[in-house]
Structures are given as C-alpha cells and as structure tokens.
Motif scaffolding. Structure first.
Motif, PDB file in Angstrom:
ATOM      1  N   ASN A 184       0.521  -1.173   0.240  1.00 29.09           N
ATOM      2  CA  ASN A 184       0.160   0.025  -0.219  1.00 29.09           C
ATOM      3  C   ASN A 184       0.965   1.256   0.292  1.00 29.09           C
ATOM      4  OD1 ASN A 184       0.368  -0.758   2.442  1.00 29.09           O
ATOM      5  ND2 ASN A 184      -1.197  -0.208   3.626  1.00 29.09           N
ATOM      6  N   GLN A 185       1.768   0.996   0.463  1.00 30.72           N
ATOM      7  CA  GLN A 185       2.791   2.327   1.003  1.00 30.72           C
ATOM      8  C   GLN A 185       3.821   2.673  -0.093  1.00 30.72           C
ATOM      9  OE1 GLN A 185       5.542   2.441   3.881  1.00 30.72           O
ATOM     10  NE2 GLN A 185       6.562   3.643   3.695  1.00 30.72           N
ATOM     11  N   GLY A 186       4.204   1.897  -1.228  1.00 30.41           N
ATOM     12  CA  GLY A 186       4.373   2.004  -2.249  1.00 30.41           C
ATOM     13  C   GLY A 186       3.396   2.202  -3.065  1.00 30.41           C
ATOM     14  N   GLY A 187       2.535   1.178  -3.066  1.00 30.10           N
ATOM     15  CA  GLY A 187       1.864   1.866  -4.086  1.00 30.10           C
ATOM     16  C   GLY A 187       1.288   3.277  -4.153  1.00 30.10           C
ATOM     17  N   GLU A 188       0.961   3.832  -2.872  1.00 31.61           N
ATOM     18  CA  GLU A 188       1.031   5.635  -2.939  1.00 31.61           C
ATOM     19  C   GLU A 188       2.480   6.085  -3.440  1.00 31.61           C
ATOM     20  OE1 GLU A 188      -2.000   7.057  -1.999  1.00 31.61           O
ATOM     21  OE2 GLU A 188      -2.861   5.232  -0.710  1.00 31.61           O
ATOM     22  N   GLU A 189       3.479   5.892  -2.889  1.00 29.22           N
ATOM     23  CA  GLU A 189       4.405   6.191  -3.537  1.00 29.22           C
ATOM     24  C   GLU A 189       3.963   6.759  -5.398  1.00 29.22           C
ATOM     25  OE1 GLU A 189       7.894   4.589  -1.649  1.00 29.22           O
ATOM     26  OE2 GLU A 189       7.201   5.769   0.346  1.00 29.22           O
ATOM     27  N   ILE A 190       3.854   5.114  -5.843  1.00 32.33           N
ATOM     28  CA  ILE A 190       3.964   5.287  -7.619  1.00 32.33           C
ATOM     29  C   ILE A 190       3.251   6.366  -7.471  1.00 32.33           C
ATOM     30  CG2 ILE A 190       3.754   3.936  -9.182  1.00 32.33           C
ATOM     31  CD1 ILE A 190       4.949   1.067  -7.900  1.00 32.33           C
ATOM     32  N   ALA A 191       1.596   6.773  -7.198  1.00 31.68           N
ATOM     33  CA  ALA A 191       0.386   7.387  -8.001  1.00 31.68           C
ATOM     34  C   ALA A 191       0.980   8.473  -7.400  1.00 31.68           C
ATOM     35  CB  ALA A 191      -0.206   6.961  -6.520  1.00 31.68           C
ATOM     36  N   LYS A 192       1.700   9.305  -6.579  1.00 32.76           N
ATOM     37  CA  LYS A 192       2.126  10.105  -6.076  1.00 32.76           C
ATOM     38  C   LYS A 192       3.128  10.596  -7.380  1.00 32.76           C
ATOM     39  CE  LYS A 192       4.135  14.025  -3.132  1.00 32.76           C
ATOM     40  NZ  LYS A 192       5.657  14.567  -3.960  1.00 32.76           N
ATOM     41  N   VAL A 193       4.329   9.707  -7.304  1.00 32.03           N
ATOM     42  CA  VAL A 193       5.141   9.956  -8.870  1.00 32.03           C
ATOM     43  C   VAL A 193       4.574  10.149 -10.010  1.00 32.03           C
ATOM     44  CG1 VAL A 193       6.922   8.897 -10.130  1.00 32.03           C
ATOM     45  CG2 VAL A 193       6.826   9.570  -7.596  1.00 32.03           C
ATOM     46  N   ALA A 194       3.563   9.508 -10.492  1.00 35.74           N
ATOM     47  CA  ALA A 194       2.860   9.241 -11.773  1.00 35.74           C
ATOM     48  C   ALA A 194       1.866  10.762 -11.539  1.00 35.74           C
ATOM     49  CB  ALA A 194       1.573   8.719 -11.448  1.00 35.74           C
ATOM     50  N   TYR A 195       1.172  10.893 -10.631  1.00 29.72           N
ATOM     51  CA  TYR A 195       0.654  12.199 -10.464  1.00 29.72           C
ATOM     52  C   TYR A 195       0.867  13.350 -10.687  1.00 29.72           C
ATOM     53  CZ  TYR A 195      -3.608   8.845  -9.010  1.00 29.72           C
ATOM     54  OH  TYR A 195      -4.540   8.209  -9.124  1.00 29.72           O
ATOM     55  N   ASP A 196       2.323  13.867  -9.849  1.00 34.89           N
ATOM     56  CA  ASP A 196       3.489  14.739 -10.416  1.00 34.89           C
ATOM     57  C   ASP A 196       3.432  14.718 -11.824  1.00 34.89           C
ATOM     58  OD1 ASP A 196       3.286  14.828  -8.067  1.00 34.89           O
ATOM     59  OD2 ASP A 196       4.539  14.633  -7.302  1.00 34.89           O
ATOM     60  N   LEU A 197       3.894  13.436 -12.470  1.00 35.60           N
ATOM     61  CA  LEU A 197       4.063  14.291 -13.650  1.00 35.60           C
ATOM     62  C   LEU A 197       2.924  14.468 -14.776  1.00 35.60           C
ATOM     63  CD1 LEU A 197       6.482  10.771 -14.105  1.00 35.60           C
ATOM     64  CD2 LEU A 197       7.645  12.770 -14.191  1.00 35.60           C
TER      65      LEU A 197
END
Lengths: 116, 149
Positions: free
Chosen positions: A26-39
């Motif tokens: 869950n934590q890793g997924g949230e980190e990926i989502a944050k990076v993706a949405y920033d991009l």
C-alpha cells in the motif's frame, strides 16, 4: 521489516520512465501514484513503469496501480509496464489489467510503443 | 497423501508479517526443489492470504497461524500452506468476484485477494465460521498439465 520502495524517474522526450525497486504494497503503491500524478501535472501523458527491481507486489499495491490506470484513461494518456516477473505478469492477467494497459518484456519495446 | 515435513509458524496480526510468512513458505518450497516461478506464485498467494487475515479477521488472539507442509506418497508431490486466524469469519456467499471493468469505475478498487490466490495455486479451500477462517492452498511440485510429459 522490508525496506520501503525506492523510485527513480527518468524524464525523456515525450515519456517518463519510473523505475521501482522493492515491495509494492500500500505504501509503495501510494508513492508510485504520487510520482505518476506529479508527472501528469508536469504535462507527461506517456508513463512507463519499469518493475525490474520489484519481485513482490500485493493486491493493495496493485489496486493503487488501477487508480493510476483510471487516471490515465481519464486524461487520455498512455501507461505501460515492463520487466515484470512471470508471477507479477500472471497476476496482472488474472486481474484483467492487461486489457487496460500495455505490458512489455523490455523497456526498449515499451518506449517505442509509447512514443510511436 | 502423507505429510513428509511440516513447519508451524505463529505471527502477530500486523502489517508486513505477510513477508515473514511467505519467506518461510518459499524456503520449504525451495527445499522440495519447486521451480523458481512456482515458488514465486506460492509467495504471492501466501502474501494475499495473510493480508486478508491481517485486514479483515479482527482476531482477538492477535495472531496468524501458518502451517506449511510437504505432502506426497513417499516423495514430495505438493506444498500445502494453511493460513488460519481465529477471527470473525465471513460469509462466502456474500463474496463478489472482482471485475476490472467495474473496479476501474468504482471508489473501492480492492477485493482481489481470493481471485489472485485461486489463480496462482492449484487447489484452494476456505473454511470459515464464527471461530475463524482457514485458507488452505496447495501447489503441486510440478505444473499439473506437464506432470506426465
């Protein structure tokens, strides 16, 4: 305890490649989502998740990846995955993710698809 | 089939305990010379079974009980992993099969655990009731359709 997921981003002309290293929970997924949405906010509409450094995922992490897929559909962007382990690849197919995203064996093939 | 080797493990119902459980199950799978891809599938299934218990069981004893067994008639034929909790159980009739086309539009995108377990293991049985839930998963040493070939 497992080490937290590490992410590296390579911003190229027209595509951003996100490299994962570690467990996508869950934590890793949230980190990926944050990076993706920033991009996406930066204007990228083609994202590649290179999972070469990830040997374990769980369904909570994948559920967050589904949120990213939904967002990419919404903005008419392209999202692809590459370098999945056979088990992660099989899991993505069991869940049906392969219908809504593209999965490639290697990065070169994926980038060609995303920039083509 | 007889139990040839078994390992018992009790873990706290806490985040990331699923990794401890899958490491033990994978060590036993490797001991019986299961192929790396099949070991990986066991890993993922055990993670999902543990996460379900950690998140949903509300077990008062606060523990997750894992039983890992190598079974076979004289020689190892399959790995059986049981993930048991003493929680509140659930009604299997109320389980909804997740579908990606619905999940993409839904607020809640989770609920994939059992589908993944069933897709990765050769046999899955669930026993659930007021005294808890057991997910009993079996992975044959060799892929069933290639066993004779």
């Amino acid at each position: 305890m497992t080490e937290s997921l590490k992410l590296t981003v390579d911003k190229r002309d027209g595509v951003a490649v996100v490299y994962t290293d570690g467990y996508i929970n869950n934590q890793g997924g949230e980190e990926i989502a944050k990076v993706a949405y920033d991009l996406l906010d930066e204007g990228y509409r083609a994202l590649l998740l290179n999972l070469a450094g990830t040997k374990i995922v769980n369904s909570i992490g994948i559920s967050i990846l589904i949120e990213i897929i939904e967002k990419m559909i919404e903005v008419e962007g392209k999202l692809a995955f590459c370098n999945l382990t056979p088990t992660i690849d099989k899991t993505f197919h069991i869940m049906g993710l392969a219908q809504y995203t593209s999965i490639f064996e290697d990065e070169t093939e994926a980038v060609t698809h995303l920039t083509g | 089939m007889a139990v040839l080797k078994e390992v018992e493990l009790t873990l706290n119902l806490a985040p990331e305990m699923e990794v401890e459980a899958c490491e033990k199950a994978c060590a036993v799978a490797e001991f019986m010379a299961m192929s790396p891809d099949r070991v990986d599938e066991v890993r993922m299934a055990v993670i999902e079974a543990c996460i379900n218990a950690i998140e949903h069981s509300s077990a008062e004893d606060g523990h997750l009980h894992i039983h890992i067994a190598v079974v076979g008639d004289g020689k190892p034929e399959a790995l059986q992993v049981t993930v048991r909790d003493q929680g509140v159980g659930f009604d299997p009739e109320k389980l909804v099969q997740p579908k990606i086309e619905e999940k993409l539009k839904a607020q809640r995108k989770r609920g994939w655990g059992l589908k993944i377990i069933e897709g990765l293991m050769d046999q899955v049985r669930i026993e659930t009731g007021a005294d808890g839930t057991a997910v009993i998963m079996c992975k044959k040493l060799v892929e069933p359709r290639s066993a004779s070939g």
